[in-house]
Design a protein around this motif. Structure first.
Motif, PDB file in Angstrom:
ATOM      1  N   ILE A  80      33.304  47.327  23.642  1.00 51.47           N
ATOM      2  CA  ILE A  80      33.677  46.825  22.292  1.00 51.47           C
ATOM      3  C   ILE A  80      34.082  45.349  22.496  1.00 51.47           C
ATOM      4  O   ILE A  80      33.364  44.441  21.583  1.00 51.47           O
ATOM      5  N   TYR A  81      34.597  44.623  23.415  1.00 48.69           N
ATOM      6  CA  TYR A  81      34.896  43.639  23.551  1.00 48.69           C
ATOM      7  C   TYR A  81      33.871  42.486  24.377  1.00 48.69           C
ATOM      8  O   TYR A  81      34.081  41.309  24.373  1.00 48.69           O
ATOM      9  N   LYS A  82      32.854  43.093  24.559  1.00 50.13           N
ATOM     10  CA  LYS A  82      31.555  42.249  25.293  1.00 50.13           C
ATOM     11  C   LYS A  82      32.012  41.198  26.303  1.00 50.13           C
ATOM     12  O   LYS A  82      31.430  40.295  26.183  1.00 50.13           O
ATOM     13  N   SER A  83      32.433  41.925  27.485  1.00 48.21           N
ATOM     14  CA  SER A  83      32.846  41.187  28.682  1.00 48.21           C
ATOM     15  C   SER A  83      31.732  41.753  29.512  1.00 48.21           C
ATOM     16  O   SER A  83      32.270  42.466  30.358  1.00 48.21           O
ATOM     17  N   GLU A  84      30.883  40.916  29.896  1.00 47.93           N
ATOM     18  CA  GLU A  84      29.810  41.213  30.520  1.00 47.93           C
ATOM     19  C   GLU A  84      30.124  41.167  32.297  1.00 47.93           C
ATOM     20  O   GLU A  84      29.858  42.276  32.874  1.00 47.93           O
ATOM     21  N   LEU A  85      30.745  40.214  32.664  1.00 47.82           N
ATOM     22  CA  LEU A  85      31.124  40.029  33.715  1.00 47.82           C
ATOM     23  C   LEU A  85      32.155  40.777  34.453  1.00 47.82           C
ATOM     24  O   LEU A  85      32.064  41.738  35.424  1.00 47.82           O
ATOM     25  N   THR A  86      33.052  41.271  33.696  1.00 51.93           N
ATOM     26  CA  THR A  86      34.109  42.337  34.023  1.00 51.93           C
ATOM     27  C   THR A  86      33.354  43.499  34.106  1.00 51.93           C
ATOM     28  O   THR A  86      33.764  44.523  34.824  1.00 51.93           O
ATOM     29  N   LYS A  87      32.590  43.743  32.911  1.00 51.95           N
ATOM     30  CA  LYS A  87      32.120  45.209  32.931  1.00 51.95           C
ATOM     31  C   LYS A  87      31.095  45.431  34.161  1.00 51.95           C
ATOM     32  O   LYS A  87      30.995  46.569  34.851  1.00 51.95           O
ATOM     33  N   TYR A  88      30.537  44.351  34.656  1.00 53.64           N
ATOM     34  CA  TYR A  88      29.663  44.716  36.199  1.00 53.64           C
ATOM     35  C   TYR A  88      30.727  44.871  37.192  1.00 53.64           C
ATOM     36  O   TYR A  88      30.436  45.574  37.904  1.00 53.64           O
ATOM     37  N   CYS A  89      31.501  44.092  37.177  1.00 56.55           N
ATOM     38  CA  CYS A  89      32.729  44.323  38.264  1.00 56.55           C
ATOM     39  C   CYS A  89      33.386  45.585  38.337  1.00 56.55           C
ATOM     40  O   CYS A  89      33.395  46.359  39.438  1.00 56.55           O
ATOM     41  N   LEU A  90      33.658  46.113  37.053  1.00 57.81           N
ATOM     42  CA  LEU A  90      34.258  47.536  37.095  1.00 57.81           C
ATOM     43  C   LEU A  90      33.033  48.618  37.205  1.00 57.81           C
ATOM     44  O   LEU A  90      33.463  49.636  37.838  1.00 57.81           O
ATOM     45  N   LEU A  91      31.778  48.283  36.914  1.00 56.05           N
ATOM     46  CA  LEU A  91      30.685  49.217  37.340  1.00 56.05           C
ATOM     47  C   LEU A  91      30.547  49.353  38.736  1.00 56.05           C
ATOM     48  O   LEU A  91      30.466  50.508  39.477  1.00 56.05           O
ATOM     49  N   CYS A  92      30.847  48.216  39.644  1.00 54.94           N
ATOM     50  CA  CYS A  92      30.584  48.175  40.883  1.00 54.94           C
ATOM     51  C   CYS A  92      31.964  49.051  41.571  1.00 54.94           C
ATOM     52  O   CYS A  92      31.624  49.993  42.329  1.00 54.94           O
ATOM     53  N   TYR A  93      33.002  48.885  40.942  1.00 48.32           N
ATOM     54  CA  TYR A  93      33.899  49.817  41.242  1.00 48.32           C
ATOM     55  C   TYR A  93      33.940  51.140  41.274  1.00 48.32           C
ATOM     56  O   TYR A  93      34.440  52.019  41.919  1.00 48.32           O
ATOM     57  N   ARG A  94      33.191  51.440  39.976  1.00 47.00           N
ATOM     58  CA  ARG A  94      33.155  52.748  39.613  1.00 47.00           C
ATOM     59  C   ARG A  94      32.128  53.592  40.555  1.00 47.00           C
ATOM     60  O   ARG A  94      32.329  54.608  40.910  1.00 47.00           O
ATOM     61  N   GLU A  95      30.899  52.609  40.924  1.00 43.52           N
ATOM     62  CA  GLU A  95      30.253  53.524  41.949  1.00 43.52           C
ATOM     63  C   GLU A  95      30.825  53.730  43.216  1.00 43.52           C
ATOM     64  O   GLU A  95      30.519  54.664  43.798  1.00 43.52           O
ATOM     65  N   THR A  96      31.614  52.945  43.591  1.00 41.66           N
ATOM     66  CA  THR A  96      32.308  52.957  44.975  1.00 41.66           C
ATOM     67  C   THR A  96      33.194  54.229  44.816  1.00 41.66           C
ATOM     68  O   THR A  96      33.124  55.092  45.725  1.00 41.66           O
ATOM     69  N   VAL A  97      34.177  54.420  43.773  1.00 41.35           N
ATOM     70  CA  VAL A  97      35.038  55.385  43.888  1.00 41.35           C
ATOM     71  C   VAL A  97      34.016  56.854  43.599  1.00 41.35           C
ATOM     72  O   VAL A  97      34.381  57.857  44.174  1.00 41.35           O
ATOM     73  N   SER A  98      33.233  56.680  42.674  1.00 40.35           N
ATOM     74  CA  SER A  98      32.147  57.772  42.372  1.00 40.35           C
ATOM     75  C   SER A  98      31.458  58.483  43.991  1.00 40.35           C
ATOM     76  O   SER A  98      31.538  59.540  44.176  1.00 40.35           O
ATOM     77  N   THR A  99      31.370  57.170  44.752  1.00 37.88           N
ATOM     78  CA  THR A  99      30.725  57.753  46.176  1.00 37.88           C
ATOM     79  C   THR A  99      31.861  58.213  46.877  1.00 37.88           C
ATOM     80  O   THR A  99      31.333  59.240  47.616  1.00 37.88           O
ATOM     81  N   PHE A 100      32.910  57.675  46.904  1.00 39.09           N
ATOM     82  CA  PHE A 100      34.262  58.330  47.697  1.00 39.09           C
ATOM     83  C   PHE A 100      34.456  59.903  47.283  1.00 39.09           C
ATOM     84  O   PHE A 100      34.683  60.769  47.915  1.00 39.09           O
ATOM     85  N   ILE A 101      34.159  60.182  46.008  1.00 40.26           N
ATOM     86  CA  ILE A 101      34.571  61.431  45.481  1.00 40.26           C
ATOM     87  C   ILE A 101      33.655  62.645  46.045  1.00 40.26           C
ATOM     88  O   ILE A 101      34.007  63.558  46.647  1.00 40.26           O
ATOM     89  N   LYS A 119      29.958  61.430  46.728  1.00 39.71           N
ATOM     90  CA  LYS A 119      28.768  60.868  46.958  1.00 39.71           C
ATOM     91  C   LYS A 119      27.826  60.517  45.677  1.00 39.71           C
ATOM     92  O   LYS A 119      26.588  60.425  45.720  1.00 39.71           O
ATOM     93  N   GLY A 120      28.231  60.530  44.488  1.00 44.11           N
ATOM     94  CA  GLY A 120      27.990  60.471  43.280  1.00 44.11           C
ATOM     95  C   GLY A 120      27.029  61.607  42.583  1.00 44.11           C
ATOM     96  O   GLY A 120      26.236  61.252  41.851  1.00 44.11           O
ATOM     97  N   LYS A 121      27.292  62.766  43.316  1.00 43.50           N
ATOM     98  CA  LYS A 121      26.429  63.800  42.887  1.00 43.50           C
ATOM     99  C   LYS A 121      26.695  64.496  41.471  1.00 43.50           C
ATOM    100  O   LYS A 121      26.183  64.382  40.832  1.00 43.50           O
ATOM    101  N   THR A 122      28.049  64.483  41.278  1.00 44.17           N
ATOM    102  CA  THR A 122      28.558  65.063  39.840  1.00 44.17           C
ATOM    103  C   THR A 122      29.469  63.900  39.202  1.00 44.17           C
ATOM    104  O   THR A 122      29.564  64.120  37.914  1.00 44.17           O
ATOM    105  N   THR A 123      29.796  62.966  39.705  1.00 44.38           N
ATOM    106  CA  THR A 123      30.565  62.039  39.052  1.00 44.38           C
ATOM    107  C   THR A 123      29.895  60.453  38.673  1.00 44.38           C
ATOM    108  O   THR A 123      30.362  59.784  38.175  1.00 44.38           O
TER     109      THR A 123
END
Length: 130
Positions: free
Chosen positions: A37-58, A60-64
């Motif tokens: 909504i607020y169009k903050s691209e840099l922060t969006k990429y940062c959170l995407l990186c953290y999301r991939e890490t957390v998904s991998t920990f849960i 390995k990204g199979k269902t998350t």
């Protein structure tokens, strides 16, 4: 500022393992929706990186996993600030899922950066020493 603080909170939760991973994943998705909504691209990429890490920990990204992915092509420019975060997450993920050679590879890549941040550099050295 609010999104920067949210990113710092997510970073602390991931590194310190102080929160349930599933609820952390939901929190990251909530922030990512706000960032759309607020169009903050840099922060969006940062959170995407953290999301991939957390998904991998849960699982390995199979269902998350989600459609959006941060790829090396997004961060391949040496002047790109995301490159440091990308390498840091690769070290962190690969260590915890048991890929020691991949972890060492990204430690070396991280070391080739011209000016890595000190906090992440100390964490990288710790994982490399293990």
């Amino acid at each position: 500022i609010a999104f920067f603080c949210a990113g710092q909170g997510v970073q602390f939760s991931v590194i310190s393992a102080g929160k349930d991973l599933t609820s952390l994943l939901q929190e990251i998705d909530y922030y990512r929706n706000l960032l759309e909504i607020y169009k903050s691209e840099l922060t969006k990429y940062c959170l995407l990186c953290y999301r991939e890490t957390v998904s991998t920990f849960i699982d390995k990204g199979k269902t998350t996993a989600i459609e959006a992915k941060l790829t090396f092509a997004d961060v391949s420019d040496p002047g790109n600030k995301l490159l440091e975060m990308f390498y840091f997450h690769q070290v962190f993920k690969n260590y915890w899922i048991g890929y020691a050679e991949r972890c060492d590879h990204y430690v070396q890549r991280y070391g080739e950066l011209s000016q890595p941040r000190h906090f992440e550099a100390y964490i990288i050295k710790f994982y490399h020493g293990l």
